[in-house]
Design a protein around this motif. Sequence first.
Motif, short mmCIF file in Angstrom:
data_model
loop_
_atom_site.label_atom_id
_atom_site.label_comp_id
_atom_site.label_asym_id
_atom_site.label_seq_id
_atom_site.Cartn_x
_atom_site.Cartn_y
_atom_site.Cartn_z
N TYR A 5 13.00 7.27 0.79
CA TYR A 5 12.18 6.29 0.09
C TYR A 5 10.73 6.74 0.03
CZ TYR A 5 10.17 4.51 4.49
OH TYR A 5 9.49 4.39 5.69
N ALA A 6 10.00 6.12 -0.88
CA ALA A 6 8.57 6.40 -1.06
C ALA A 6 7.89 5.15 -1.56
CB ALA A 6 8.37 7.56 -2.03
N MET A 7 6.57 5.10 -1.35
CA MET A 7 5.74 4.05 -1.93
C MET A 7 5.11 4.64 -3.19
SD MET A 7 6.38 1.62 0.09
CE MET A 7 5.23 0.40 -0.57
N LEU A 20 1.48 -0.69 -4.53
CA LEU A 20 2.50 0.36 -4.57
C LEU A 20 3.88 -0.26 -4.45
CD1 LEU A 20 -0.17 1.88 -3.88
CD2 LEU A 20 1.19 3.43 -2.49
N GLN A 21 4.86 0.39 -5.05
CA GLN A 21 6.22 -0.14 -5.09
C GLN A 21 7.15 0.70 -4.22
OE1 GLN A 21 6.92 -3.06 -6.83
NE2 GLN A 21 4.67 -3.03 -7.01
N TYR A 22 7.96 0.01 -3.41
CA TYR A 22 8.98 0.68 -2.60
C TYR A 22 10.11 1.12 -3.52
CZ TYR A 22 12.78 1.21 0.83
OH TYR A 22 13.82 1.69 1.58
N PRO A 37 2.31 1.34 9.28
CA PRO A 37 3.62 1.62 8.69
C PRO A 37 3.49 1.96 7.21
CG PRO A 37 3.71 -0.38 10.03
CD PRO A 37 2.26 0.01 9.92
N LEU A 38 4.28 2.93 6.76
CA LEU A 38 4.22 3.37 5.37
C LEU A 38 4.41 2.21 4.40
CD1 LEU A 38 4.17 5.52 3.14
CD2 LEU A 38 6.60 5.98 3.63
N ILE A 39 5.23 1.27 4.75
CA ILE A 39 5.51 0.14 3.88
C ILE A 39 4.26 -0.69 3.62
CG2 ILE A 39 6.13 -1.51 5.68
CD1 ILE A 39 8.14 -0.94 2.47
N GLU A 40 3.23 -0.52 4.47
CA GLU A 40 1.97 -1.24 4.32
C GLU A 40 0.88 -0.34 3.74
OE1 GLU A 40 0.80 -3.36 7.84
OE2 GLU A 40 2.88 -3.74 8.41
N ALA A 41 1.27 0.58 2.88
CA ALA A 41 0.31 1.54 2.31
C ALA A 41 -0.81 0.85 1.54
CB ALA A 41 1.04 2.53 1.42
N LYS A 69 -10.11 7.15 10.51
CA LYS A 69 -9.03 7.88 9.86
C LYS A 69 -7.74 7.10 10.08
CE LYS A 69 -7.22 11.43 7.72
NZ LYS A 69 -7.63 11.76 6.33
N ALA A 70 -7.05 6.80 9.01
CA ALA A 70 -5.78 6.08 9.10
C ALA A 70 -4.65 7.01 8.70
CB ALA A 70 -5.78 4.85 8.21
N VAL A 71 -3.52 6.85 9.35
CA VAL A 71 -2.32 7.60 8.96
C VAL A 71 -1.18 6.61 8.73
CG1 VAL A 71 -2.96 9.72 10.18
CG2 VAL A 71 -1.62 7.98 11.36
N LEU A 72 -0.30 6.98 7.81
CA LEU A 72 0.89 6.19 7.51
C LEU A 72 2.08 6.79 8.24
CD1 LEU A 72 0.37 5.72 3.67
CD2 LEU A 72 0.02 3.99 5.45
N ILE A 73 2.88 5.93 8.85
CA ILE A 73 4.04 6.37 9.60
C ILE A 73 5.30 5.81 8.93
CG2 ILE A 73 5.15 6.48 11.86
CD1 ILE A 73 2.33 7.65 11.87
#
Length: 369
Positions: A5-7, A16-18, A346-350, A364-368
């Motif tokens: 999956y991707a955002m 952004l759309q899942y 979380p990536l879902i909260e991009a 600095k923020a990172v997506l997991i």
Amino acid sequence: MNKVYAMVVEEFGKPLQYREFDMPVPEGGEVLVKIAASGICGSDVHVWKGEDKRSHLPMILGHEGIGYVDKVNAGRKDIFNYELEEGDLIVWNRGVSCKTCYNCLIKRKNYTCSSRWSYGFSKSINDYPYLNGSYSSHMLLTPETEIIRIVKVSDINPGEDYIPYASACCAGTTTACTFEQIRIDPSDNVVIQGPGPLGIYAVLFAKEAGAKNIIVIGGTKERLELCLEAGATHIINRNQTTLEERLERVLEYTDGRGGDIVLELAGTKEAVEEGIRYTATNGTYASAGIAVDVGEARINWFRDVVRKNATVKGVWVGDIKNTYQAIKMYEKNKELLTKMISHRIPLIEADRALQMMEQKKVIKAVLIP
């Protein structure tokens, strides 16, 4: 078939759309990567808002990914000729160049290649390699993509935090490219505009080069304090000073000389208009923070460039050598640069992460995934 999956950015400036995709099977020299983390860059905000004209919708953002080899065919190697294995922790060059043009072969700066395309910038999800941004659970790297193995699968330590390596992929790489193109003598004063990830790495590179004074100018207290911890000798909060007061302090801290090296890492034309005034006679002004067209900057060319015998230098991204240099800098300063990763989201909260980046609520923020 298994899914990834991707955002996805489907409209500029919109949420952004899942989306799910069939998991690809790599062919030839392709590498399927399971993303461990994706750093959020200021450039991602520009792309998301439609300010970067290289972008094509629908697309997957993200050019600061690190991850584990999920699937690879025999014989695929990294730049040091290590054969990749499933489970290896890797980073990769965010850009892919032709390696045949004048800039690649004669100038030997493949990051300026006119045919260069970049993960997370240049291609839509309809363009090969389709999974081409790190705001995703997986990415497919092309055979031409340069890869660095950070940790061999057999050496992976389950208790070690590898996420902060993501900071080397863009901020560290661009800063390394900047320092590769300037010269710092031990008596030099360095002025850094912008205390973000680029600025923090710049403090470390300037300190390693032996700079006499390292002065950082910015408006975020937490970022400025981290620059002090990294080795800055002075900080100036631009929200608490006027331009003339900042100029007076720079001259005070440099015995009236100004910055022998002044680095624009703030990303605005106003920083350029101001920073060029800090530059000392025979100094160098290098701009590496501006990633999109911000319009024309007003400069007194005689007073601030010609009369000073100054050099003005633009810096555009970097190459795999610079990424390697950034990785080595990270490994020497793990404790400090881990502090730079202020948010793990979380990536879902991009969407939320991009908004926080735009508002400078993060260092600095990172997506997991």
